[in-house]
Design an enzyme around this catalytic site. Structure first.
Site, PDB file in Angstrom:
ATOM      1  CB  CYS A  73     -10.253   5.030   4.822  1.00  0.00           C
ATOM      2  SG  CYS A  73      -8.708   4.659   4.116  1.00  0.00           S
ATOM      3  NE  ARG A 105      -9.810  10.621   2.880  1.00  0.00           N
ATOM      4  CZ  ARG A 105     -10.368  11.234   3.905  1.00  0.00           C
ATOM      5  NH1 ARG A 105     -11.362  10.670   4.548  1.00  0.00           N
ATOM      6  NH2 ARG A 105      -9.949  12.416   4.277  1.00  0.00           N
ATOM      7  CG  ASP A 140       0.941   7.562   0.357  1.00  0.00           C
ATOM      8  OD1 ASP A 140       0.184   7.175   1.262  1.00  0.00           O
ATOM      9  OD2 ASP A 140       0.682   8.543  -0.362  1.00  0.00           O
ATOM     10  NE  ARG A 169      -6.988   9.255   4.379  1.00  0.00           N
ATOM     11  CZ  ARG A 169      -6.965   8.818   3.126  1.00  0.00           C
ATOM     12  NH1 ARG A 169      -7.484   7.640   2.823  1.00  0.00           N
ATOM     13  NH2 ARG A 169      -6.434   9.541   2.177  1.00  0.00           N
ATOM     14  N   PRO A 170     -10.038  12.653   9.054  1.00  0.00           N
ATOM     15  CG  PRO A 170      -9.135  14.087  10.635  1.00  0.00           C
ATOM     16  CD  PRO A 170      -8.906  12.783   9.968  1.00  0.00           C
ATOM     17  NE  ARG A 188      -8.218   3.072  -4.768  1.00  0.00           N
ATOM     18  CZ  ARG A 188      -7.551   3.430  -3.678  1.00  0.00           C
ATOM     19  NH1 ARG A 188      -7.242   2.554  -2.770  1.00  0.00           N
ATOM     20  NH2 ARG A 188      -7.219   4.683  -3.491  1.00  0.00           N
ATOM     21  CE  LYS A 241      -3.286   6.807  -5.356  1.00  0.00           C
ATOM     22  NZ  LYS A 241      -4.109   7.563  -4.396  1.00  0.00           N
ATOM     23  CG  ASP A 300     -11.933  18.256  11.431  1.00  0.00           C
ATOM     24  OD1 ASP A 300     -11.354  17.357  10.794  1.00  0.00           O
ATOM     25  OD2 ASP A 300     -11.578  18.631  12.547  1.00  0.00           O
TER      26      ASP A 300
HETATM   27  N1  EPU Z   1      -2.207  13.845   9.452  1.00  0.00           N
HETATM   28  C1  EPU Z   1      -1.506  14.119  10.600  1.00  0.00           C
HETATM   29  N2  EPU Z   1      -0.808  15.288  10.675  1.00  0.00           N
HETATM   30  C2  EPU Z   1      -0.799  16.185   9.666  1.00  0.00           C
HETATM   31  C3  EPU Z   1      -1.504  15.893   8.474  1.00  0.00           C
HETATM   32  C4  EPU Z   1      -2.200  14.706   8.398  1.00  0.00           C
HETATM   33  O1  EPU Z   1      -1.500  13.319  11.531  1.00  0.00           O
HETATM   34  O2  EPU Z   1      -0.144  17.248   9.796  1.00  0.00           O
HETATM   35  C5  EPU Z   1      -2.967  12.597   9.391  1.00  0.00           C
HETATM   36  C6  EPU Z   1      -4.453  12.825   9.192  1.00  0.00           C
HETATM   37  O3  EPU Z   1      -5.141  13.008  10.409  1.00  0.00           O
HETATM   38  C7  EPU Z   1      -4.859  11.558   8.465  1.00  0.00           C
HETATM   39  C8  EPU Z   1      -3.618  11.246   7.615  1.00  0.00           C
HETATM   40  O4  EPU Z   1      -2.534  11.903   8.220  1.00  0.00           O
HETATM   41  O5  EPU Z   1      -5.054  10.515   9.367  1.00  0.00           O
HETATM   42  C9  EPU Z   1      -3.714  11.700   6.157  1.00  0.00           C
HETATM   43  O6  EPU Z   1      -4.161  13.032   6.147  1.00  0.00           O
HETATM   44  P1  EPU Z   1      -4.387  13.904   4.832  1.00  0.00           P
HETATM   45  O7  EPU Z   1      -5.614  14.705   5.032  1.00  0.00           O
HETATM   46  O8  EPU Z   1      -3.117  14.620   4.476  1.00  0.00           O
HETATM   47  O9  EPU Z   1      -4.646  12.795   3.748  1.00  0.00           O
HETATM   48  P2  EPU Z   1      -5.462  12.934   2.458  1.00  0.00           P
HETATM   49  O10 EPU Z   1      -5.318  14.306   1.945  1.00  0.00           O
HETATM   50  O11 EPU Z   1      -6.816  12.391   2.646  1.00  0.00           O
HETATM   51  C10 EPU Z   1      -3.538  12.322   0.764  1.00  0.00           C
HETATM   52  C11 EPU Z   1      -3.273  11.221  -0.238  1.00  0.00           C
HETATM   53  C12 EPU Z   1      -3.013   9.926   0.494  1.00  0.00           C
HETATM   54  C13 EPU Z   1      -1.803  10.123   1.405  1.00  0.00           C
HETATM   55  C14 EPU Z   1      -2.038  11.310   2.360  1.00  0.00           C
HETATM   56  C15 EPU Z   1      -0.833  11.657   3.201  1.00  0.00           C
HETATM   57  C16 EPU Z   1      -4.487  11.942  -2.185  1.00  0.00           C
HETATM   58  C17 EPU Z   1      -5.642  11.733  -3.087  1.00  0.00           C
HETATM   59  N3  EPU Z   1      -4.414  11.112  -1.134  1.00  0.00           N
HETATM   60  O12 EPU Z   1      -4.672  11.918   1.490  1.00  0.00           O
HETATM   61  O13 EPU Z   1      -2.700   8.953  -0.493  1.00  0.00           O
HETATM   62  O14 EPU Z   1      -1.560   8.967   2.177  1.00  0.00           O
HETATM   63  O15 EPU Z   1      -2.385  12.484   1.607  1.00  0.00           O
HETATM   64  O16 EPU Z   1       0.255  11.981   2.402  1.00  0.00           O
HETATM   65  O17 EPU Z   1      -3.651  12.807  -2.408  1.00  0.00           O
HETATM   66  C18 EPU Z   1      -2.401   6.774  -1.340  1.00  0.00           C
HETATM   67  O18 EPU Z   1      -2.016   7.307  -2.399  1.00  0.00           O
HETATM   68  O19 EPU Z   1      -2.303   5.540  -1.116  1.00  0.00           O
HETATM   69  C19 EPU Z   1      -3.006   7.614  -0.309  1.00  0.00           C
HETATM   70  C20 EPU Z   1      -3.734   7.125   0.682  1.00  0.00           C
END
Ligand code: EPU
Length: 430
Positions: free
Chosen positions: A117, A93, A306, A122-123, A399, A22, A125
């Site tokens: 969410c 998202r 995950d 999940r910022p 999903r 996914k 920025d």
């Molecule tokens: N975070 C940290 N430290 C870091 C990186 C991230 O604390 O070094 C925190 C962030 O602040 C946030 C969370 O971790 O609260 C996730 O951050 P990230 O921006 O990496 O998440 P994302 O890119 O929005 C993707 C996946 C998620 C998965 C996360 C983490 C996709 C479409 N989504 O989200 O997938 O949990 O990375 O690996 O790739 C899922 O598949 O169920 C899912 C939620």
């Protein structure tokens, strides 16, 4: 609305095929916007998030053909939209992943806010700071982000955290930018690497794939290609845990263990899960004496957030105290409240830490899922529980897991799905 009813306990036996990832499919589908022409993708999972992303591409003027066997062809020749459909964006998202490609293609994108969410704050920025550094301006009005750039210019970017989708967005903005971009503290999850391989096959110049420092030389154009998406390590991990938790014997097919998160595989060994790996499969054998573990989730190559919730089911069966530290999300321990209803001995210390003491017997109950991975976790809990469990809000599981009910049925589970009368989708997706 849907609910899933499971009569446990089950002992899973047989083989199960894992689908495409996914979290690789979503950015790769979005990245087809970087070219003009027909891109054919195989190993595309038939799941709700992917269907939503494809609908968004169609609404923007693209043509999508979905063939059998998980093959999808996307023609982006006539893309003319700059504002992805608000309703579809708010369902997922991951629609933030449209920003990089649409900006690179059109110089402008209006993205309705993908919203909050259930699993925590999940910022965005990291995405916007990096794009601004490349020459974009970002403003927000009426819950819509407006991002513009006459020209994207390569630069050095150090992410404030190793965000998966921020890394992917910047990569997609940088491949057609003027000059070179360096991304420091880049995420290295297997799906980020797959996006890079896809883009390089289209003609991009990305170096450092699989490391925390990526170097991207901008090119003039990318060409449409045929590409096979990697298989889903999270889906594979979910079935591995389901097999081990039920003391079952299952062959997990269409997965390359070499490309999987090795912290997860290492934790399975520590937990005394009995498995062996081949080039394209993992075989789980009876795993009856499970051991407690200490899990700390963090960006790859550390243990994936995950798979944190599914792993907790093994902790309920292990003899002793397991410690879970969910360092990434604030809302990703809430499933434990549901497991406690079923008889788990779990203490939630705070938003990030919990202790599970085992072994305990779980009992079937009416339980509710709040997010995708919690949903899969509750299914595994219900598989090991004595009696009947009813899982509410089960449509969330669609999903990310193709045909989960059918797959578990074929492994011997007593599981049925009931559709309830149509209602609003259960909140913003993650
Ligand atoms: N975070 C940290 N430290 C870091 C990186 C991230 O604390 O070094 C925190 C962030 O602040 C946030 C969370 O971790 O609260 C996730 O951050 P990230 O921006 O990496 O998440 P994302 O890119 O929005 C993707 C996946 C998620 C998965 C996360 C983490 C996709 C479409 N989504 O989200 O997938 O949990 O990375 O690996 O790739 C899922 O598949 O169920 C899912 C939620």
């Amino acid at each position: 609305m849907a609910k899933i009813i499971i009569n446990g306990p089950a002992k899973l036996k047989g083989s199960v095929k894992i689908e495409g990832s996914k979290n690789a499919a979503l950015p790769i589908i979005s990245a087809t916007l970087l070219t003009r022409g027909k891109t054919t993708l195989s190993n595309v999972p038939e799941i709700e998030d992917v269907r939503n992303m494809l609908r968004i591409i169609e609404e923007l003027g693209g043509t999508v053909e979905i063939a059998r066997n998980n093959v999808v062809t996307i023609d982006t020749t006539k893309i003319n939209g700059r504002e992805p459909n608000r309703i579809l964006v708010r369902r997922m998202r991951a629609s933030i992943l449209l920003v990089g490609p649409l900006l690179a293609r059109n110089g402008k994108v209006n993205l309705p806010s993908p919203g909050g969410c259930f699993i925590g704050n999940r910022p965005l920025d990291a995405h916007f700071k990096a794009l601004s550094k490349m020459g974009a301006t970002v403003s927000e009005n009426n819950d819509t982000y407006s991002i513009k750039a006459q020209k994207l210019i390569g630069t050095e970017i150090t992410l404030n955290e190793m965000s998966v989708t921020a890394t992917e967005n910047i990569i997609m903005a940088a491949v057609l930018a003027e000059g070179s971009t360096t991304i420091k503290l880049a995420a290295v999850e297997s799906h980020v690497q797959d996006l890079c391989r896809f883009l390089n096959k289209m003609g991009a110049k990305i170096e450092g794939i699989g490391t925390h420092e990526l170097f991207i030389r901008g090119v003039k154009e990318l060409l449409p290609i045929n590409y096979r998406i990697i298989s889903d390590e999270i889906e594979a991990g979910t079935y591995i845990i389901a097999a081990a938790a039920t003391n079952g014997e299952v062959v997990i097919e269409n997965i390359e263990p070499e490309k999987m998160n090795y912290s997860f595989l290492q934790k399975l060994k520590e937990a005394n899960v009995n498995f062996k790996t081949d080039k394209n499969s993992i075989t789980i054998e009876k795993s009856s004496h499970l051991r407690p573990v200490k899990i700390w989730t963090a960006p790859a190559p550390h243990f994936p957030t995950d798979l944190q919730a599914p792993f907790a089911i093994l902790a309920t069966l292990a003899n002793g105290s397991s410690y879970i530290h969910e360092s990434m999300y604030e809302g990703r321990l809430n499933y434990l409240k549901e497991l406690k209803k079923m008889g788990a001995n779990a203490t939630i210390a705070d938003q990030h830490r919990a202790i599970i003491v085992g072994p305990t017997t779980l009992y079937g109950k009416k339980i509710t899922t709040l997010d995708l991975r919690a949903g899969a976790t509750l299914i595994i809990a219900a598989l090991i529980a004595e009696g009947e469990s009813t899982i509410l809000n089960a449509e969330i599981i669609d999903r990310g897991y193709q045909n989960i009910v059918e797959k578990l049925t074929s492994l011997g589970a007593k599981i049925t799905r009931l559709e309830e009368k149509k209602g609003a989708a259960s909140g913003t997706t993650c």
